[in-house]
Design an enzyme around this catalytic site. Structure first.
Site, short mmCIF file in Angstrom:
data_model
loop_
_atom_site.label_atom_id
_atom_site.label_comp_id
_atom_site.label_asym_id
_atom_site.label_seq_id
_atom_site.Cartn_x
_atom_site.Cartn_y
_atom_site.Cartn_z
N HIS A 182 40.95 48.72 48.53
CA HIS A 182 40.38 49.87 48.17
C HIS A 182 40.20 50.89 49.20
O HIS A 182 40.42 52.37 49.23
CB HIS A 182 38.86 49.80 47.62
CG HIS A 182 38.75 48.91 46.22
ND1 HIS A 182 38.12 47.76 46.27
CD2 HIS A 182 39.33 49.09 45.23
CE1 HIS A 182 37.88 47.21 45.15
NE2 HIS A 182 38.88 48.02 44.26
N LYS A 195 30.48 44.09 32.28
CA LYS A 195 31.37 43.47 32.92
C LYS A 195 30.75 42.52 33.80
O LYS A 195 31.29 41.50 34.49
CB LYS A 195 32.19 44.37 33.91
CG LYS A 195 33.45 45.20 33.22
CD LYS A 195 34.36 45.63 34.35
CE LYS A 195 35.60 46.41 33.57
NZ LYS A 195 36.38 47.06 34.54
N ARG A 206 48.85 48.47 41.88
CA ARG A 206 49.50 47.60 42.79
C ARG A 206 50.71 47.12 42.22
O ARG A 206 51.51 46.73 42.99
CB ARG A 206 48.30 46.45 42.80
CG ARG A 206 47.27 46.40 43.70
CD ARG A 206 46.06 45.17 43.16
NE ARG A 206 45.74 45.50 41.83
CZ ARG A 206 44.74 45.17 41.51
NH1 ARG A 206 43.81 44.32 42.23
NH2 ARG A 206 44.32 45.08 40.07
N SER A 230 39.61 42.53 43.64
CA SER A 230 38.21 42.24 43.66
C SER A 230 37.90 40.82 43.15
O SER A 230 37.24 39.73 43.45
CB SER A 230 37.23 43.09 42.98
OG SER A 230 37.19 44.41 43.90
#
Ligand code: PNS
Length: 183
Positions: free
Chosen positions: A29, A53, A102, A140
């Site tokens: 990030h 989440k 990514r 993450s």
């Protein structure tokens, strides 16, 4: 694109919004924020509350971790938001949303999200930035999994995040005793 004026005299310049869950922030990030600052005058790191989440870190903790890292970066603003991202964007003077990509596996989700955001508000554009090769494997989710299982995440997240992850995943004292760790 013309510079926008805020208030009477203050010229803010081009602002990008970098939204995400940041649960927790990683060097992947951070790399995106730093590279975005080479194109835009200011970046707002917008942390989604996203309670559905079930984040490991509360939104306050996530904001604190990101602010701590960027404490000496006046061009980085850290904020949190609830609800639709496009509504948050409309309240700022940002000209674009930035997202990191990514791998091709990220593309479908990101394409849907960018298309939905643009359908909700035709003024909202998304700019994708390829993640640097050093962080292709960093997310993450994997950071949390590795940390939870006792693996090393040093060098992939800031030191403060390493410390907070260790605190979160510390086994209770009784369990440590059962395992003989404290003997
Ligand atoms: O880091 P993440 O979890 O991939 O970030 C996803 C995020 C927070 C950018 C996305 O879930 C979001 O924008 N949430 C706010 C709610 C919203 O606007 N949803 C509609 C977009 S499809």
């Amino acid at each position: 694109m013309a510079k926008r004026k805020k208030g009477e005299n203050e010229t803010v310049g081009k602002v990008a919004i970098y939204p995400g869950s940041f649960d927790p922030i990683t060097y992947g990030h951070i790399d995106i924020v730093e590279r975005t600052l080479e194109i835009f005058d200011k970046v707002i790191v917008a942390i989604a509350e996203n309670e559905e989440k079930r984040p490991l870190f509360s939104v306050e903790e996530r904001v604190q971790l990101v602010r701590a890292f960027f404490k000496d970066a006046p061009k980085v603003m850290v904020d949190s938001f609830k609800g639709l991202l496009v509504d948050y964007v409309a309240k700022t003077n940002a000209v674009v949303i930035v997202r990191g990509l990514r791998a091709t596996s990220d593309f479908e989700y990101e394409f849907h999200m960018a298309s939905m955001n643009r359908s909700l508000n035709t003024h909202v554009d998304t700019l994708f930035m390829m993640t640097s090769k050093d962080y292709f494997f960093v997310s993450s989710r994997t950071i949390k999994e590795v940390a939870r299982l006792g693996g090393a995440v040093e060098g992939l997240v800031p030191d403060l995040v390493v410390r907070r992850l260790k605190e979160k995943f510390k086994l209770p004292v009784t369990k440590r005793k059962q395992l003989g760790w404290d003997d």
